[in-house]
Design an enzyme around this catalytic site. Sequence first.
Site, PDB file in Angstrom:
ATOM      1  N   GLY A   3       0.856  -1.184   0.000  1.00 45.92           N
ATOM      2  CA  GLY A   3       0.000   0.000   0.000  1.00 45.92           C
ATOM      3  C   GLY A   3       0.890   1.232   0.000  1.00 45.92           C
ATOM      4  O   GLY A   3       2.068   1.174   0.391  1.00 45.92           O
TER       5      GLY A   3
ATOM      6  N   GLU B 192       4.550  -6.296   7.286  1.00 46.11           N
ATOM      7  CA  GLU B 192       3.982  -5.168   8.031  1.00 46.11           C
ATOM      8  C   GLU B 192       4.590  -4.967   9.409  1.00 46.11           C
ATOM      9  O   GLU B 192       4.668  -3.835   9.895  1.00 46.11           O
ATOM     10  CB  GLU B 192       2.463  -5.332   8.178  1.00 46.11           C
ATOM     11  CG  GLU B 192       1.670  -5.070   6.922  1.00 46.11           C
ATOM     12  CD  GLU B 192       1.690  -6.233   5.966  1.00 46.11           C
ATOM     13  OE1 GLU B 192       2.287  -7.285   6.302  1.00 46.11           O
ATOM     14  OE2 GLU B 192       1.142  -6.099   4.865  1.00 46.11           O
TER      15      GLU B 192
END
Length: 640
Positions: A65, A137
Amino acid sequence: MSSDIDIRVTGRAGRITFTRPQALNALNYDMCLAIDAAMRQWESDDDIALVVIDAEGDRAFCAGGDVAALYRSGTMGNYRDGRDFWRDEYRLNAYIAEYPKPVVSLMQGFTMGGGVGIGCHGGHRVVCETSQIAMPEAGIGLIPDVGGTYLLSRAPGRLGEYLGLTAARMGPGDTILAGFADHYIPRDRWADLIELLEASGDVAQVAAHAEPAPAAPLAEARDEIDRLFAAETLDEVRATLEAADSELATSALKAVRRNSPLSMACTLEMLRRLRAEAATIRQALELEYRFTWRSMEDGDFLEGVRAQLIDKDRNPQWKHADGILPDAAVRHMLAPLGEDGLTFEGEERVMRIGFIGLGNMGAPMAANLATPGHEVIGFDMAPVEIDGVQMAATAAEAATGADVVITMLPNGQILRDVAAQVIPAMKPGACFADCSTVDVDSARAVAAEAEAAGLLAVDAPVSGGVGGAQAGTLTFMAGGSAPAFAVVKPLFDIMGQKAVHCGGPGAGQAAKICNNMILGVTMIATCEAFALADKLGLDREKMFDVVSTSSGYSWTMNAYCPAPGVGPTSPADNDYKPGFAAELMLKDLRLSQQAAGSADADTPMGQLAEALYATFVEEEDGRGMDFSAMLPRFEKRHRS
Ligand code: NAD
């Protein structure tokens, strides 16, 4: 459409291609919204048999992202942008997973984070020699989101814990072993495969092209990984790794020491919960959203992005780096969010909506919003009663506590006046959505005022007229930020059949007046051509027959023919009662010429159309007539 993505239909396939290889095809908000909108359209299109998603470039399908944008807003104290982005991204992830038609994804190079959310939830996931899939992440203070915890919780043994905590990259064999991909197909066969899928719509072609996957190193390491990651808590996992003496344990320990303790502890807890419940992807995404919603304010996200991507010092100052991580911290990050929690289609929360300007358009629009259960508080200068809409005594009262305020007012000056009363009364983070047709300058001024007050803002004029407002079939053309558009889109979907996000503030009004300038000009051209045909002795039916199928065709000729008794039924068949009144067309043409003046654009046809409609409305008998009543006007006239 965003230039970062190419969305089209080719043959029987809905096609999505990431076209941002220079940024490793990083996924941003606009790309998510564009994918969502296209897939929704394709869902009900019988000509489309399947969806194929691929990406340009060799290095990545999608490396994640676009977190740098979220970092910028988050460090300014704006957590809303991130929360909105994650909410809509996660909804899209679930939508892809549950899509009723086959979704094929072809993932070369890196597929990480946000890319996994797009590429790894469809039913036909393809990898090749270069594929590298990972959920990194924890290295930026997040948890494996976008449905990553769902995939990890279903990976064999403790592979999920290993991959989620260490962010280890999987090659093609491992991706299939861990359940992130289905088929191995060498890259040089992809072009042929895609062509076949487009031509045939037959998803069986994917399996038919598959070759045996290369070896999966994780299969060999399974026993050791299961032992090393068997513990329930981060402390225990770390202690096990420290006590072990192997290459795998050493490299895993290095990663675990590098990543955010809070993120890793929450990841472990999430995988445990999801596995125990044999959870659905929606449950996983809802749990992930609890973490990401809090990640800027209470977690390590901003610090993680700073250290990894902004300053690149690779030296994040994590919370709980001292090794003391109370259970309460994990419980806090994963506690339910109440009314802020993630919901999915069909379970949208009820909104409180202030609706100001309840005239011919506003009244039916407000009534349509109230029907599915939204709480609508209305205000108009004139006394009005609408079923299901509660009336307030002032505009400010209607706006107080509202999630969204919608205005449907006569002109830009009135909009500016109403905005000045309403904006100070609105709660922080709420959205001001103006659906009136006004000048671009007023739209931009009001948006700036709203944004300065910490609100979201959208200008979203409509087409479709009073009939469309009543039937809930309007088209909305919206200008404003992607988060603002995402907030109001579900409301536009109730009041209309189409909503297009046209760009930043003022872009909706720009689209509307450009469209209506074309409409005014073509209506005049159509009417004067009919009047000329009359004088040349050409039958109107014959004229319609020829023009409606020749190069002179237009919406005004084919769908709204100004000649009574010719073509489909239109206001001409009803004594030119509006429809779309000539004075409203005059208003829109004036707005177009005002905008052309500000933008220094040469619009001679628009200028002439404005002058003709001004004469028609102000000096002749055009007021109160449909704008197509230009035809009887031309009929009576002679060449001067
Ligand atoms: P309308 O005149 O019927 O409604 C406007 C309403 O605003 C009225 O009820 C009026 O009392 C109210 N109002 C005026 N000043 C106000 C104030 N200060 N505070 C609160 N209320 C106030 O007009 P409409 O046809 O509903 O059109 C509304 C907007 O939609 C216009 O901008 C128009 O250009 C646009 N539009 C209209 C159509 C159409 O076919 N009617 C189609 C597309 C777009």
